[in-house]
Design a protein around this motif. Structure first.
Motif, PDB file in Angstrom:
ATOM      1  N   TRP A 171      41.158  48.621  43.886  1.00  0.00           N
ATOM      2  CA  TRP A 171      42.227  47.917  43.180  1.00  0.00           C
ATOM      3  C   TRP A 171      41.701  46.891  42.182  1.00  0.00           C
ATOM      4  O   TRP A 171      42.281  46.690  41.128  1.00  0.00           O
ATOM      5  N   PHE A 172      40.618  46.218  42.521  1.00  0.00           N
ATOM      6  CA  PHE A 172      40.137  45.127  41.679  1.00  0.00           C
ATOM      7  C   PHE A 172      38.783  45.427  41.055  1.00  0.00           C
ATOM      8  O   PHE A 172      38.125  44.536  40.523  1.00  0.00           O
ATOM      9  N   GLY A 173      38.318  46.672  41.102  1.00  0.00           N
ATOM     10  CA  GLY A 173      37.004  47.035  40.590  1.00  0.00           C
ATOM     11  C   GLY A 173      36.827  46.716  39.122  1.00  0.00           C
ATOM     12  O   GLY A 173      35.808  46.151  38.712  1.00  0.00           O
ATOM     13  N   ASP A 174      37.804  47.078  38.291  1.00  0.00           N
ATOM     14  CA  ASP A 174      37.703  46.807  36.857  1.00  0.00           C
ATOM     15  C   ASP A 174      37.627  45.310  36.584  1.00  0.00           C
ATOM     16  O   ASP A 174      36.844  44.855  35.753  1.00  0.00           O
ATOM     17  N   LEU A 175      38.429  44.547  37.292  1.00  0.00           N
ATOM     18  CA  LEU A 175      38.425  43.099  37.106  1.00  0.00           C
ATOM     19  C   LEU A 175      37.108  42.488  37.584  1.00  0.00           C
ATOM     20  O   LEU A 175      36.529  41.627  36.910  1.00  0.00           O
ATOM     21  N   LEU A 176      36.611  42.948  38.719  1.00  0.00           N
ATOM     22  CA  LEU A 176      35.336  42.432  39.233  1.00  0.00           C
ATOM     23  C   LEU A 176      34.180  42.810  38.316  1.00  0.00           C
ATOM     24  O   LEU A 176      33.273  41.995  38.078  1.00  0.00           O
ATOM     25  N   ASP A 177      34.194  44.036  37.761  1.00  0.00           N
ATOM     26  CA  ASP A 177      33.152  44.435  36.815  1.00  0.00           C
ATOM     27  C   ASP A 177      33.202  43.575  35.557  1.00  0.00           C
ATOM     28  O   ASP A 177      32.168  43.221  35.003  1.00  0.00           O
ATOM     29  N   GLU A 178      34.402  43.257  35.117  1.00  0.00           N
ATOM     30  CA  GLU A 178      34.557  42.418  33.925  1.00  0.00           C
ATOM     31  C   GLU A 178      34.040  41.001  34.185  1.00  0.00           C
ATOM     32  O   GLU A 178      33.416  40.389  33.319  1.00  0.00           O
ATOM     33  N   MET A 179      34.274  40.492  35.384  1.00  0.00           N
ATOM     34  CA  MET A 179      33.854  39.124  35.698  1.00  0.00           C
ATOM     35  C   MET A 179      32.363  39.032  36.015  1.00  0.00           C
ATOM     36  O   MET A 179      31.685  38.115  35.560  1.00  0.00           O
ATOM     37  N   PHE A 180      31.846  39.973  36.799  1.00  0.00           N
ATOM     38  CA  PHE A 180      30.479  39.860  37.299  1.00  0.00           C
ATOM     39  C   PHE A 180      29.533  40.914  36.733  1.00  0.00           C
ATOM     40  O   PHE A 180      28.349  40.898  37.045  1.00  0.00           O
ATOM     41  N   GLY A 181      30.033  41.847  35.940  1.00  0.00           N
ATOM     42  CA  GLY A 181      29.199  42.921  35.427  1.00  0.00           C
ATOM     43  C   GLY A 181      29.199  44.083  36.392  1.00  0.00           C
ATOM     44  O   GLY A 181      29.434  43.925  37.584  1.00  0.00           O
ATOM     45  N   PRO A 182      28.927  45.294  35.886  1.00  0.00           N
ATOM     46  CA  PRO A 182      28.929  46.464  36.769  1.00  0.00           C
ATOM     47  C   PRO A 182      27.764  46.404  37.750  1.00  0.00           C
ATOM     48  O   PRO A 182      26.716  45.828  37.483  1.00  0.00           O
ATOM     49  N   GLU A 183      27.984  46.993  38.892  1.00  0.00           N
ATOM     50  CA  GLU A 183      26.949  47.040  39.915  1.00  0.00           C
ATOM     51  C   GLU A 183      25.850  48.001  39.461  1.00  0.00           C
ATOM     52  O   GLU A 183      26.135  49.095  38.986  1.00  0.00           O
ATOM     53  N   SER A 184      24.596  47.608  39.600  1.00  0.00           N
ATOM     54  CA  SER A 184      23.498  48.470  39.146  1.00  0.00           C
ATOM     55  C   SER A 184      23.399  49.693  40.051  1.00  0.00           C
ATOM     56  O   SER A 184      23.528  49.597  41.264  1.00  0.00           O
ATOM     57  N   GLY A 185      23.210  50.844  39.451  1.00  0.00           N
ATOM     58  CA  GLY A 185      23.062  52.077  40.216  1.00  0.00           C
ATOM     59  C   GLY A 185      24.384  52.750  40.508  1.00  0.00           C
ATOM     60  O   GLY A 185      24.410  53.839  41.029  1.00  0.00           O
ATOM     61  N   ARG A 186      25.479  52.128  40.169  1.00  0.00           N
ATOM     62  CA  ARG A 186      26.772  52.745  40.449  1.00  0.00           C
ATOM     63  C   ARG A 186      27.166  53.684  39.324  1.00  0.00           C
ATOM     64  O   ARG A 186      27.917  54.600  39.532  1.00  0.00           O
ATOM     65  N   GLU A 187      26.703  53.405  38.129  1.00  0.00           N
ATOM     66  CA  GLU A 187      27.116  54.225  36.994  1.00  0.00           C
ATOM     67  C   GLU A 187      26.259  55.388  36.855  1.00  0.00           C
ATOM     68  O   GLU A 187      25.474  55.988  36.831  1.00  0.00           O
TER      69      GLU A 187
END
Length: 84
Positions: free
Chosen positions: A68-84
């Motif tokens: 639910w909040f993944g996009d918002l968390l990525d925007e705030m803290f940056g994408p998690e490394s290795g997830r993309e």
């Protein structure tokens, strides 16, 4: 004939018989104030933290937050490394 006369006497003017104003049946409520409510005096408020130091969270709960909040968390803290 006397019965008709008694019926007419029963249905006299409502205001004179029972003293009720039938034209005053609809009273509108007082309007609510518009805008923001008046702020409380915060000088005497106290914040109490009664949570434990470690709050248990299940992996399912983490998945729900990420979904639910993944996009918002990525925007705030940056994408998690290795997830993309």
């Amino acid at each position: 004939m006397s019965k008709q006369r008694n019926r007419r006497d029963r249905y006299a003017e409502p205001n004179s018989v029972c003293g009720i104003d039938l034209y005053d049946y609809c009273k509108t409520p007082e309007p609510k104030p518009r805008g923001r409510p008046i702020a409380d005096d915060l000088s005497d408020w106290r914040v109490v933290d009664d949570w434990p130091d470690d709050v248990p969270v299940t992996p399912e709960e983490v998945d729900i937050f990420e979904r639910w909040f993944g996009d918002l968390l990525d925007e705030m803290f940056g994408p998690e490394s290795g997830r993309e």
